[in-house]
Scaffold this motif. Structure first.
Motif, PDB file in Angstrom:
ATOM      1  N   VAL A 203       0.872  -1.174   0.000  1.00 36.02           N
ATOM      2  CA  VAL A 203       0.000   0.000   0.000  1.00 36.02           C
ATOM      3  C   VAL A 203       0.906   1.221   0.000  1.00 36.02           C
ATOM      4  O   VAL A 203       1.804   1.334   0.841  1.00 36.02           O
ATOM      5  CB  VAL A 203      -0.934   0.016   1.230  1.00 36.02           C
ATOM      6  N   VAL A 204       0.690   2.114  -0.970  1.00 43.63           N
ATOM      7  CA  VAL A 204       1.521   3.309  -1.092  1.00 43.63           C
ATOM      8  C   VAL A 204       0.627   4.542  -1.212  1.00 43.63           C
ATOM      9  O   VAL A 204      -0.529   4.455  -1.595  1.00 43.63           O
ATOM     10  CB  VAL A 204       2.471   3.225  -2.309  1.00 43.63           C
ATOM     11  N   ARG A 205       1.204   5.686  -0.894  1.00 44.79           N
ATOM     12  CA  ARG A 205       0.503   6.968  -1.019  1.00 44.79           C
ATOM     13  C   ARG A 205       0.634   7.438  -2.464  1.00 44.79           C
ATOM     14  O   ARG A 205       1.705   7.344  -3.065  1.00 44.79           O
ATOM     15  CB  ARG A 205       1.106   7.988  -0.065  1.00 44.79           C
ATOM     16  N   ALA A 206      -0.446   7.960  -3.027  1.00 49.39           N
ATOM     17  CA  ALA A 206      -0.427   8.475  -4.398  1.00 49.39           C
ATOM     18  C   ALA A 206       0.558   9.624  -4.512  1.00 49.39           C
ATOM     19  O   ALA A 206       0.621  10.493  -3.637  1.00 49.39           O
ATOM     20  CB  ALA A 206      -1.824   8.946  -4.793  1.00 49.39           C
ATOM     21  N   ALA A 207       1.308   9.632  -5.585  1.00 52.84           N
ATOM     22  CA  ALA A 207       2.265  10.717  -5.816  1.00 52.84           C
ATOM     23  C   ALA A 207       1.552  12.058  -5.963  1.00 52.84           C
ATOM     24  O   ALA A 207       2.125  13.102  -5.660  1.00 52.84           O
ATOM     25  CB  ALA A 207       3.095  10.426  -7.061  1.00 52.84           C
ATOM     26  N   LEU A 208       0.310  12.039  -6.393  1.00 53.19           N
ATOM     27  CA  LEU A 208      -0.456  13.275  -6.574  1.00 53.19           C
ATOM     28  C   LEU A 208      -1.089  13.773  -5.277  1.00 53.19           C
ATOM     29  O   LEU A 208      -1.711  14.835  -5.265  1.00 53.19           O
ATOM     30  CB  LEU A 208      -1.552  13.067  -7.627  1.00 53.19           C
ATOM     31  N   GLY A 209      -0.953  13.001  -4.202  1.00 54.38           N
ATOM     32  CA  GLY A 209      -1.478  13.435  -2.904  1.00 54.38           C
ATOM     33  C   GLY A 209      -2.965  13.719  -2.933  1.00 54.38           C
ATOM     34  O   GLY A 209      -3.757  12.923  -3.416  1.00 54.38           O
ATOM     35  N   SER A 210      -3.354  14.886  -2.451  1.00 56.51           N
ATOM     36  CA  SER A 210      -4.774  15.213  -2.339  1.00 56.51           C
ATOM     37  C   SER A 210      -5.411  15.524  -3.689  1.00 56.51           C
ATOM     38  O   SER A 210      -6.630  15.585  -3.800  1.00 56.51           O
ATOM     39  CB  SER A 210      -4.970  16.391  -1.379  1.00 56.51           C
ATOM     40  N   ASP A 211      -4.606  15.688  -4.735  1.00 58.41           N
ATOM     41  CA  ASP A 211      -5.147  15.952  -6.068  1.00 58.41           C
ATOM     42  C   ASP A 211      -5.469  14.676  -6.845  1.00 58.41           C
ATOM     43  O   ASP A 211      -6.054  14.740  -7.931  1.00 58.41           O
ATOM     44  CB  ASP A 211      -4.167  16.793  -6.889  1.00 58.41           C
TER      45      ASP A 211
END
Length: 102
Positions: A82-90
């Motif tokens: 599970v990873v965080r999206a590179a685009l973050g909140s966008d």
């Protein structure tokens, strides 16, 4: 350091609010358990979490991964990343735009 884009549980947890921290942990556990079922159904090896709540704490994505692996029924699902999206909140906005303009 991960910076949340909204006030609320993230800010409260950072200042030592145990109730806010517990809410974040409960959320991560519920999301992880749900994703464990998705992994079993679809044989998913990588899950990308985006949107504002993915930034609620620096360890949120790690907590979700731990929960997903713990709740996994099939051995293959116990290795999901599970990873965080590179685009973050966008990330949700960009995804919606891509659906609209193929």
């Amino acid at each position: 350091m991960v910076r949340p884009d909204r006030n609320g549980p993230a800010e409260s947890a950072q200042t030592g609010d145990l109730v806010a921290r517990a809410a974040i942990e409960r959320s991560a556990k519920a999301v992880g358990q749900t994703l464990a079922g998705v992994c079993a159904l679809l044989d998913v090896g990588l899950i990308v979490i985006g949107g504002g709540f993915s930034l609620v704490s620096g360890d949120y994505v790690h907590l979700v991964q731990q929960s997903a692996r713990s709740a996994a029924v099939l051995p293959a699902a116990r290795t999901v990343r599970v990873v965080r999206a590179a685009l973050g909140s966008d990330a949700p906005l960009v995804g919606a735009a891509l659906l609209t303009f193929p």
